[in-house]
Design an enzyme around this catalytic site. Structure first.
Site, PDB file in Angstrom:
ATOM      1  N   HIS A   1     -33.527  50.353  37.314  1.00 37.43           N
ATOM      2  CA  HIS A   1     -34.073  48.998  37.415  1.00 37.43           C
ATOM      3  C   HIS A   1     -35.073  48.705  36.293  1.00 37.43           C
ATOM      4  O   HIS A   1     -34.893  47.809  35.496  1.00 37.43           O
ATOM      5  CB  HIS A   1     -34.791  48.818  38.763  1.00 37.43           C
ATOM      6  CG  HIS A   1     -33.937  49.023  39.957  1.00 37.43           C
ATOM      7  ND1 HIS A   1     -32.953  48.138  40.361  1.00 37.43           N
ATOM      8  CD2 HIS A   1     -33.925  50.020  40.876  1.00 37.43           C
ATOM      9  CE1 HIS A   1     -32.383  48.580  41.465  1.00 37.43           C
ATOM     10  NE2 HIS A   1     -32.932  49.718  41.805  1.00 37.43           N
TER      11      HIS A   1
ATOM     12  N   ASN B   1     -33.121  44.517  48.331  1.00 41.02           N
ATOM     13  CA  ASN B   1     -33.084  45.974  48.588  1.00 41.02           C
ATOM     14  C   ASN B   1     -34.194  46.413  49.529  1.00 41.02           C
ATOM     15  O   ASN B   1     -34.375  47.595  49.775  1.00 41.02           O
ATOM     16  CB  ASN B   1     -33.114  46.780  47.281  1.00 41.02           C
ATOM     17  CG  ASN B   1     -34.368  46.523  46.461  1.00 41.02           C
ATOM     18  OD1 ASN B   1     -35.269  45.798  46.884  1.00 41.02           O
ATOM     19  ND2 ASN B   1     -34.432  47.112  45.282  1.00 41.02           N
TER      20      ASN B   1
ATOM     21  N   ASP C   1     -38.296  55.254  38.609  1.00 44.61           N
ATOM     22  CA  ASP C   1     -37.583  54.447  37.602  1.00 44.61           C
ATOM     23  C   ASP C   1     -38.560  53.830  36.632  1.00 44.61           C
ATOM     24  O   ASP C   1     -38.258  53.634  35.440  1.00 44.61           O
ATOM     25  CB  ASP C   1     -36.664  53.413  38.259  1.00 44.61           C
ATOM     26  CG  ASP C   1     -37.406  52.355  39.041  1.00 44.61           C
ATOM     27  OD1 ASP C   1     -38.371  52.696  39.740  1.00 44.61           O
ATOM     28  OD2 ASP C   1     -37.031  51.173  38.941  1.00 44.61           O
ATOM     29  N   ASP C   2     -39.811  53.566  37.128  1.00 44.98           N
ATOM     30  CA  ASP C   2     -40.878  53.175  36.188  1.00 44.98           C
ATOM     31  C   ASP C   2     -41.083  54.286  35.154  1.00 44.98           C
ATOM     32  O   ASP C   2     -41.288  54.018  33.964  1.00 44.98           O
ATOM     33  CB  ASP C   2     -42.210  52.971  36.918  1.00 44.98           C
ATOM     34  CG  ASP C   2     -42.167  51.957  38.032  1.00 44.98           C
ATOM     35  OD1 ASP C   2     -41.514  52.227  39.052  1.00 44.98           O
ATOM     36  OD2 ASP C   2     -42.766  50.883  37.884  1.00 44.98           O
TER      37      ASP C   2
ATOM     38  N   ASN D   1     -40.145  44.362  44.320  1.00 45.16           N
ATOM     39  CA  ASN D   1     -41.307  43.896  43.550  1.00 45.16           C
ATOM     40  C   ASN D   1     -41.779  42.518  43.990  1.00 45.16           C
ATOM     41  O   ASN D   1     -42.965  42.204  43.917  1.00 45.16           O
ATOM     42  CB  ASN D   1     -40.991  43.884  42.055  1.00 45.16           C
ATOM     43  CG  ASN D   1     -40.940  45.290  41.485  1.00 45.16           C
ATOM     44  OD1 ASN D   1     -41.502  46.222  42.071  1.00 45.16           O
ATOM     45  ND2 ASN D   1     -40.258  45.443  40.362  1.00 45.16           N
TER      46      ASN D   1
HETATM   47  O1  RIB Z   1     -36.418  46.906  43.323  1.00 46.31           O
HETATM   48  C1  RIB Z   1     -36.650  47.808  42.255  1.00 46.31           C
HETATM   49  C2  RIB Z   1     -38.103  47.804  41.893  1.00 46.31           C
HETATM   50  O2  RIB Z   1     -38.875  48.228  43.018  1.00 46.31           O
HETATM   51  C3  RIB Z   1     -38.446  48.802  40.771  1.00 46.31           C
HETATM   52  O3  RIB Z   1     -39.541  48.311  40.041  1.00 46.31           O
HETATM   53  C4  RIB Z   1     -38.825  50.046  41.520  1.00 46.31           C
HETATM   54  O4  RIB Z   1     -39.770  50.850  40.796  1.00 46.31           O
HETATM   55  C5  RIB Z   1     -39.491  49.475  42.745  1.00 46.31           C
HETATM   56  O5  RIB Z   1     -40.842  49.247  42.414  1.00 46.31           O
HETATM   57 CA    CA Z   2     -41.437  49.706  39.587  1.00 45.62          CA
END
Ligand code: RIB
Ligand code: CA
Length: 311
Positions: free
Chosen positions: A238, A157, A15-16, A165
């Protein structure tokens, strides 16, 4: 209109990857550099993935920097089961042609802060940013603002309490959220409103571009993770929420908050406690509360479609 000067602090992570590609494709932003941190996978992999992504976008002019290899209080854990063993969906990649910059990530961040106002887009654990504040106490006064993907007020999560993070480096998060700089934070409450579907991935593949194909392919393990965890394959975007907010601050509704980070709780270490009291209406910390997913996906597709990879 003046471009917004940004540094992306990141732990790619698929997702990054979408967030980084969106930033590199957006004319509103000047991406000064990408600083990498350990998180989803270890530092060597997150750094290599950042190199791969700037090359994929045809933007090897954007320098990549190595940051912190482990959290302030020692190793916590990775999310390779979400992002693939290599952190980018375990595809085959060409060797990047441009080396990682020899300057350290924190030294780069501070150097850029002394050259002009910078918005830091933080989409991984906050270890680099905390180290910046410790090593350069005036950094908080030099930053335009920090836009963070992190935290959760309804459910974590990683644990019931903690989002990845923050969970990955709670001590760093506490330093970052207690600093005097302006923060806009995009927690899970917001990011779960933004997602891609299988139909979106098929559309990306239909473009016939390297970017479209690779983004769709790298997101496949991420979709499988979502199906197991959330019983559907909607791919939560995200990190792209932090970039999207900088591209168009009106796109994400925000409200003033106070945020406390739990570092000691037996079951709540890494929790983000959001106070949304009216007393914080004018706080310099704001939390994202609403985003229109159709508007976001339309912009994301239109931007990614402009990227062409070099041969
Ligand atoms: O909880 C989502 C985050 O944690 C996003 O930055 C994902 O890349 C993971 O690092
Ligand atoms: Ca991330």
């Amino acid at each position: 209109m003046a471009l917004t000067r940004i540094v992306i602090d990141t732990d790619p992570g698929v997702d990054d990857a979408v967030a980084i590609l969106l930033a590199l494709a957006s004319p509103e932003l000047e991406v000064l550099g990408i600083t990498c941190v350990a998180g989803n996978v270890d530092l060597e992999k997150t750094t290599l993935n950042a190199q791969r992504l700037v090359a994929l976008a045809g933007r090897s002019d954007v320098p990549v920097f190595r940051g912190c290899a482990e959290p302030l209080a020692g190793p916590t854990g990775t999310a390779a089961e979400v992002h693939g063993f290599d952190g980018l969906g375990d595809l085959e990649w060409p060797t990047p042609r441009v080396e990682v910059n020899e300057l350290g990530a924190v030294e780069f961040l501070y150097r850029e802060l002394t050259r002009g106002r910078v918005t830091i887009v933080a989409i991984g654990p906050l270890t680099n940013l905390a180290t910046l504040l410790v090593e350069y106490p005036d950094a908080a006064d030099l930053v335009e603002r920090v836009v963070i993907m992190g935290g959760a007020s309804f459910h974590g999560n990683v644990t019931a309490a903690a989002e990845f993070n923050i969970w990955a480096d709670p001590e760093a998060a506490a330093i970052v959220f207690n600093a005097s700089w302006r923060i806009d934070v995009m927690p899970l409450d917001l990011t779960h409103q933004a997602f891609l579907t299988d139909a979106n991935l098929e559309e990306l593949r239909s473009w016939g571009t390297e970017v479209g194909q690779r983004v769709a392919d790298m997101l496949e393990p991420y979709a499988a993770f979502h199906l197991e965890w959330y019983q559907n394959r909607d791919l939560i975007m995200h990190d792209a929420m932090a970039v999207y907010e900088v591209i168009d601050p009106t796109a994400i509704v925000k409200s003033g908050v106070e945020v406390e980070i739990e570092t000691d709780g037996l079951f709540s270490r890494g929790a983000t406690h959001f106070s949304r009291s009216h007393r914080h209406a004018t706080s310099t910390t704001r939390v994202g509360t609403f985003v229109d997913n159709d508007r976001f996906v339309d912009l994301l597709k239109s931007r990614l479609a402009t990227l062409r990879s070099p041969n």
